[in-house]
Design an enzyme around this catalytic site. Structure first.
Site, PDB file in Angstrom:
ATOM      1  N   GLU A  11       0.824  -1.217   0.000  1.00 41.69           N
ATOM      2  CA  GLU A  11       0.000   0.000   0.000  1.00 41.69           C
ATOM      3  C   GLU A  11       0.855   1.263   0.000  1.00 41.69           C
ATOM      4  OE1 GLU A  11      -3.155   0.259   2.843  1.00 41.69           O
ATOM      5  OE2 GLU A  11      -4.265  -1.362   1.918  1.00 41.69           O
ATOM      6  N   LYS A  29     -13.206   0.876  -1.750  1.00 41.09           N
ATOM      7  CA  LYS A  29     -14.144   1.119  -0.648  1.00 41.09           C
ATOM      8  C   LYS A  29     -15.370   1.873  -1.158  1.00 41.09           C
ATOM      9  CE  LYS A  29     -10.996   1.349   3.356  1.00 41.09           C
ATOM     10  NZ  LYS A  29     -10.588   2.113   4.530  1.00 41.09           N
ATOM     11  N   HIS A  63       9.949 -26.463   0.552  1.00 42.66           N
ATOM     12  CA  HIS A  63       9.368 -27.630  -0.117  1.00 42.66           C
ATOM     13  C   HIS A  63       8.218 -27.213  -1.025  1.00 42.66           C
ATOM     14  CE1 HIS A  63      11.860 -30.078   2.544  1.00 42.66           C
ATOM     15  NE2 HIS A  63      11.600 -29.119   3.419  1.00 42.66           N
TER      16      HIS A  63
HETATM   17  O1  PA5 Z   1      -3.408   1.243   5.618  1.00 42.34           O
HETATM   18  C1  PA5 Z   1      -4.547   1.610   5.408  1.00 42.34           C
HETATM   19  O2  PA5 Z   1      -4.866   2.810   5.433  1.00 42.34           O
HETATM   20  C2  PA5 Z   1      -5.667   0.617   5.126  1.00 42.34           C
HETATM   21  O3  PA5 Z   1      -5.199  -0.673   4.962  1.00 42.34           O
HETATM   22  C3  PA5 Z   1      -6.637   0.625   6.302  1.00 42.34           C
HETATM   23  O4  PA5 Z   1      -5.968   0.270   7.470  1.00 42.34           O
HETATM   24  C4  PA5 Z   1      -7.813  -0.324   6.075  1.00 42.34           C
HETATM   25  O5  PA5 Z   1      -8.419  -0.064   4.857  1.00 42.34           O
HETATM   26  C5  PA5 Z   1      -8.838  -0.167   7.198  1.00 42.34           C
HETATM   27  O6  PA5 Z   1      -9.233   1.163   7.295  1.00 42.34           O
HETATM   28  P1  PA5 Z   1      -9.896   1.746   8.593  1.00 42.34           P
HETATM   29  O7  PA5 Z   1      -8.934   1.621   9.718  1.00 42.34           O
HETATM   30  O8  PA5 Z   1     -10.203   3.173   8.273  1.00 42.34           O
HETATM   31  O9  PA5 Z   1     -11.153   0.947   8.830  1.00 42.34           O
END
Ligand code: PA5
Length: 463
Positions: A294, A437, A323
């Site tokens: 990310e 989302k 393996h």
């Molecule tokens: O790193 C990030 O921003 C995302 O992976 C969020 O952690 C994930 O989408 C969950 O979002 P939230 O904490 O707003 O529910």
């Protein structure tokens, strides 16, 4: 107290036949490039963009987290963390690394009267129904973790858990059974928590989801289950200090970020295999995968130019994957670099009995321990890769204690933001995740989100 070291000899030219990074560059062009990256990160930190750096010194937040955790630990036998992505993976990393294996199967006395720990992240009805089916509402607390307070999976699980508790215990049972970890301020989940008098903990605004493991998002469940969060934070602080130097050879996160960036952009090693040789580091490998994917997988650079950059992080587990995946790593495309994760000594070991001396396939093992074997497998794999001209690094800790785990978490977070500078992308945003989302909101009929046009499946292209 232990802090990780990085052995990078097997990424260097002259050590790895036919490939590798010229070590002279670590004091030449790569050192100069890193100095710029270091200065840019320092400036962004000063401007408040990278709040994760400040978490180890936020004693007030840690104390509040520990106090809330102690209350919940007294109250419940099972703690269910509702969250996903950065709001769940840090908890899983800390759980795997620092709780005894099979924690949930231990009896209360062996758990020190601390709660069992469950994660509700994927909205798979089979898993959720099975989990709730075996929990007792009277002895269960939920920690709803969502920085945005609006992620569909987390909100759905929250609704299900709320109704599950209410229908078993009545509205009076709700308040003591929910702790909400979210952004400060009002709105969404935070407002609802306040309206119902729930305990709330902050994920500070400047702390991004995948950088939140050292905030209450990761530390509340850790503290509730008895993990020494002060040592985790102390380890993280020590690593941040080690990474304060702009001189590349002395900066562990700088070395990690620089070598992996060169591997991707100059050596065609686009797949970065994070390979722990410790079951306790499984969660950490998945946490690193998200942090890398990310933070660095971006379509545009900071100037808005199309770059479509980022290495592909791939968790793999030694010795089991010797393996399965190792054949590909050894003989497949030369597009991979392996990052071994290991420890010098185990917390406990198991002797291999010396039996069947007449049978050569068994005789040599007797007198060794399982850790001897696991560690030999790691060293042998590293050497086999080197002989094939395949680069690797090893991130090693002396032991896997809370201090070392805190150091590892900080090491990779700092490496991720240095990498952002080296790739010239913003490591703190995740527009690709956000789009998914929003489309989910639209498909599920959320107000203010248009139902997206999704072309119907075409029967001509189905078998
Ligand atoms: O790193 C990030 O921003 C995302 O992976 C969020 O952690 C994930 O989408 C969950 O979002 P939230 O904490 O707003 O529910």
């Amino acid at each position: 107290m232990t802090s990780p070291t990085i052995d990078f000899a097997n990424a260097l030219a002259g050590v790895v036949p036919g490939t590798g990074i010229d070590p002279g560059r670590l004091r030449g062009d790569l050192a100069a490039r890193f100095r710029d990256a270091h200065a840019a990160v320092a400036a962004r930190r000063r401007s408040g963009e990278m709040g994760f750096f400040e978490l180890p010194a936020d004693h007030h937040l840690a104390e509040r987290t520990a106090a809330a955790a102690a209350t919940v630990a007294r109250r419940c036998e099972s703690l269910v963390v509702i969250g996903i992505g950065g709001s769940a993976l840090g908890t899983a990393a800390l759980r795997d690394a620092l709780l005894p294996p099979s924690w949930n199967e231990l009896d209360a006395a062996s758990r020190g009267d601390r709660p069992r720990l469950h994660l509700m992240d994927n909205p798979d009805p089979d898993s959720v129904a099975a989990l709730l089916g075996r929990l007792d509402p009277a002895g269960t607390c939920f920690n709803v973790v969502s920085k945005s307070g609006s992620t569909a999976e987390t909100m759905a699980h929250f609704l299900i858990a709320w109704e599950w508790v209410e229908s078993a215990l009545g509205p009076g049972g709700l308040r003591d059974r929910f702790v909400v970890t979210t952004s400060p301020g009002r709105g969404g989940l935070r407002g609802l928590a306040r309206d119902h008098g729930l305990c709330t903990l902050d994920v500070p605004h400047a702390v991004g989801g995948r950088f939140s493991v050292l905030s209450p998002a990761g530390l509340f469940p850790a503290a509730a289950t008895g993990i020494d969060i002060d040592s985790v934070l102390a380890g993280a602080a020590e690593m941040a200090t080690r990474c304060s130097t702009p001189e590349l050879p002395g900066n562990p996160a700088g070395i990690l970020a620089t070598l992996l960036h060169v591997a991707d952009t100059e050596m065609d090693c686009h797949v970065q295999v994070f390979m722990p040789y410790a079951d306790r580091l499984r969660g950490l490998a998945y946490w690193i995968q998200q942090l890398w994917a990310e933070s660095l997988g971006k379509s545009v650079d900071r100037a808005g130019r199309l770059v479509e950059s980022g290495p592909t992080p791939l968790p793999s587990f030694g010795a089991s994957d010797q393996h399965s995946l190792l054949q590909l790593l050894m003989e497949g495309p030369r597009d991979k670099i392996v990052v071994f994760l290991g420890r010098d000594a185990p917390e406990r070991d198991v002797d291999i009995p010396a039996r069947f001396a007449e049978e050569p396939a068994l005789a040599y093992l007797g007198g060794h321990t399982l850790f001897d074997l696991l560690d030999a497998e790691r060293r042998a794999t590293s050497e086999a890769l080197r002989r094939e001209g395949r680069p690797s690094l090893a991130v090693m800790t002396e032991r896997l204690d809370a201090h070392a785990v805190g150091s590892l978490l900080m090491l990779f977070q700092i490496a991720a933001v240095y990498s952002g500078e080296l790739y010239d992308v913003n490591p703190m945003d995740q527009p690709g995740v956000e789009l998914g989302k929003k489309l989910t909101f639209g498909l599920m009929g959320r107000d203010g989100y248009a139902r997206p046009e999704v072309p119907p499946s075409d029967s001509r292209w189905r078998v």
